[in-house]
Motif scaffolding. Structure first.
Motif, PDB file in Angstrom:
ATOM      1  N   ARG A 242      -3.217  17.991  -3.310  1.00  6.65           N
ATOM      2  CA  ARG A 242      -3.562  16.579  -3.440  1.00  6.65           C
ATOM      3  C   ARG A 242      -2.739  15.684  -2.512  1.00  6.65           C
ATOM      4  O   ARG A 242      -3.243  14.687  -1.989  1.00  6.65           O
ATOM      5  N   TYR A 243      -1.460  16.066  -2.299  1.00 10.78           N
ATOM      6  CA  TYR A 243      -0.561  15.211  -1.523  1.00 10.78           C
ATOM      7  C   TYR A 243       0.078  15.991  -0.370  1.00 10.78           C
ATOM      8  O   TYR A 243       1.283  15.943  -0.169  1.00 10.78           O
ATOM      9  N   LYS A 244      -0.738  16.710   0.376  1.00  4.78           N
ATOM     10  CA  LYS A 244      -0.197  17.586   1.428  1.00  4.78           C
ATOM     11  C   LYS A 244       0.556  16.816   2.501  1.00  4.78           C
ATOM     12  O   LYS A 244       1.431  17.378   3.183  1.00  4.78           O
ATOM     13  N   ASP A 245       0.247  15.529   2.699  1.00  6.22           N
ATOM     14  CA  ASP A 245       0.916  14.728   3.718  1.00  6.22           C
ATOM     15  C   ASP A 245       2.044  13.872   3.141  1.00  6.22           C
ATOM     16  O   ASP A 245       2.603  13.026   3.842  1.00  6.22           O
ATOM     17  N   SER A 246       2.383  14.099   1.899  1.00  6.58           N
ATOM     18  CA  SER A 246       3.422  13.307   1.254  1.00  6.58           C
ATOM     19  C   SER A 246       4.793  13.609   1.853  1.00  6.58           C
ATOM     20  O   SER A 246       5.100  14.762   2.175  1.00  6.58           O
ATOM     21  N   PRO A 247       5.665  12.593   1.990  1.00  2.03           N
ATOM     22  CA  PRO A 247       7.040  12.873   2.432  1.00  2.03           C
ATOM     23  C   PRO A 247       7.805  13.719   1.423  1.00  2.03           C
ATOM     24  O   PRO A 247       8.838  14.308   1.773  1.00  2.03           O
ATOM     25  N   TYR A 248       7.287  13.806   0.172  1.00  2.38           N
ATOM     26  CA  TYR A 248       7.954  14.601  -0.856  1.00  2.38           C
ATOM     27  C   TYR A 248       7.479  16.047  -0.879  1.00  2.38           C
ATOM     28  O   TYR A 248       7.981  16.849  -1.669  1.00  2.38           O
TER      29      TYR A 248
ATOM     30  N   ASN B 273       0.832  -1.208   0.000  1.00  2.00           N
ATOM     31  CA  ASN B 273       0.000   0.000   0.000  1.00  2.00           C
ATOM     32  C   ASN B 273       0.866   1.257   0.000  1.00  2.00           C
ATOM     33  O   ASN B 273       0.597   2.219  -0.747  1.00  2.00           O
ATOM     34  N   ILE B 274       1.882   1.270   0.853  1.00  2.00           N
ATOM     35  CA  ILE B 274       2.772   2.431   0.903  1.00  2.00           C
ATOM     36  C   ILE B 274       3.515   2.579  -0.417  1.00  2.00           C
ATOM     37  O   ILE B 274       3.671   3.694  -0.937  1.00  2.00           O
TER      38      ILE B 274
END
Length: 357
Positions: free
Chosen positions: A287-293, A242-243
């Motif tokens: 869209r990806y505010k919690d992304s590590p990137y 999943n990750i």
């Protein structure tokens, strides 16, 4: 202001048949490093905490691995909070542990030319050492690319010297030394005069578990820049499916963003290009505010805003050409009287702006 230069070395080619070399990089493997970097010019220096998260996204023909490498530098300035610098580099690692070079346009997009990112574009000289080389006393020499430039080579000597523990793991210690200065720009006197690495290598996998590096770059005659970095491998494990799928989606979006930033806004910025870059940045962060990137995207956001500000200043200055200068008043050197610019109309006026610390 330090003239930032890319000062990193890559490409270890050891004398082992590719058929004998087994890459430890497997799809879904995540490597996390932590450490500290330092840049010094004369008696001035600055350090940064470093965090690295490398994800092997694919392993293809000949065990060539694709690695998405997130590097974040947090500068340490007393009494100040400085924004972090973050890069996301997409690497191809050969079955000998080498990082292959990429086009300079790709480099600009992946690693914005900021203080620490510019100095440490490449962090590891190799990702692993083939285990067949790990024998006490074993030594070899190799010509390797400097700054990922195919036409600039330096001669390095490697030697397996001893065994030491990193945490609870006993590792082989390898020294890596530049044998003679590597000339970068002879007309300016620029050359890499020193590059010394110590690598602590896992005897079972060949992975680099710790690195210490010191490099000296003579930028020009009389100006020397010294960079050091220490990194320790904190974990090496496969992520869940999943990750992995979530990271793959985020990395695809990062690659799309890289098409809008980098050389297009660094070399020939226009309002239209900056608008496109900011839209792509905003879409990713929404869209990806919690992304590590996300820190990498935020790094580009700050840089794009800075470029927009400079572009606006240049446009305003351009509109002032040929216009009457605004009137102002300054005291004379002796302080006995004041002089207005308008009092000097018709005369040649030289304005000298200077500062000292």
């Amino acid at each position: 202001m330090v003239h930032w230069h890319i000062v990193a070395l890559v490409s270890l080619a050891v004398f082992v048949s590719p058929l004998q070399a087994q890459s430890p990089l497997q799809k879904g493997l995540e490597l996390r490093y932590e450490g500290e970097a330092k840049v010094q010019v004369a008696d001035k220096s600055i350090t940064a905490k470093v965090q690295v998260m490398d994800l092997v996204t694919e392993v293809g023909e000949g065990q060539r691995a694709t690695v998405a490498s997130l590097r974040t530098f947090q500068p340490q300035v007393e009494g100040q909070t400085v924004p972090p610098e973050s890069a996301v580099r997409f690497l191809t690692i050969t079955n000998m542990g080498e990082e292959e070079p990429v086009p300079i346009e790709q480099m600009f997009a992946e690693s914005p030319p900021l203080g620490f990112l510019g100095q440490f574009t490449t962090l590891l000289p190799v990702y692993f050492v083939p285990t067949g080389q790990l024998k006490e006393g074993n030594a070899w020499a190799n010509k390797e690319r400097i700054f990922l430039r195919a036409n600039l080579l330096g001669e390095f000597r490697y030697q397996v010297t001893s065994k030491e523990k990193v945490g609870d793991r006993e590792c082989w210690v390898i020294t890596r030394t530049l044998l003679k200065p590597a000339v970068i720009a002879p007309e300016q006197g620029a050359q890499v005069t020193k590059s010394d690495d110590r690598l602590w290598v896992d005897p079972q996998t060949g992975l680099i578990r710790q690195i210490q590096r010191e490099m000296t770059l003579q930028v020009r005659e009389g100006q020397v820049l010294i960079t050091t970095v220490t990194l320790v491998l904190k974990s090496a494990q496969k992520v869940s499916e999943n990750i992995f799928q979530q990271r793959s989606q985020e990395l695809k979006a990062v690659k799309g963003l890289h098409q809008k930033v980098g050389a297009p806004v660094l070399m020939q910025p226009t309002k239209e290009k900056l608008d496109e870059a900011e839209k792509a940045i905003g879409d990713f962060l929404q869209r990806y505010k919690d992304s590590p990137y996300a820190p990498h995207v935020e790094t580009w956001h700050r840089l794009v805003q800075f470029i927009r500000q400079r572009l606006g200043q240049a446009e305003r200055q351009g509109r002032l050409l040929g216009q009457a200068a605004p009137d102002f008043e300054l005291p004379t050197v002796d302080g006995e009287r004041k002089v207005k610019l308008s009092d000097l109309r018709g005369k040649v006026v030289v304005l000298n702006f200077f500062a000292h610390w």
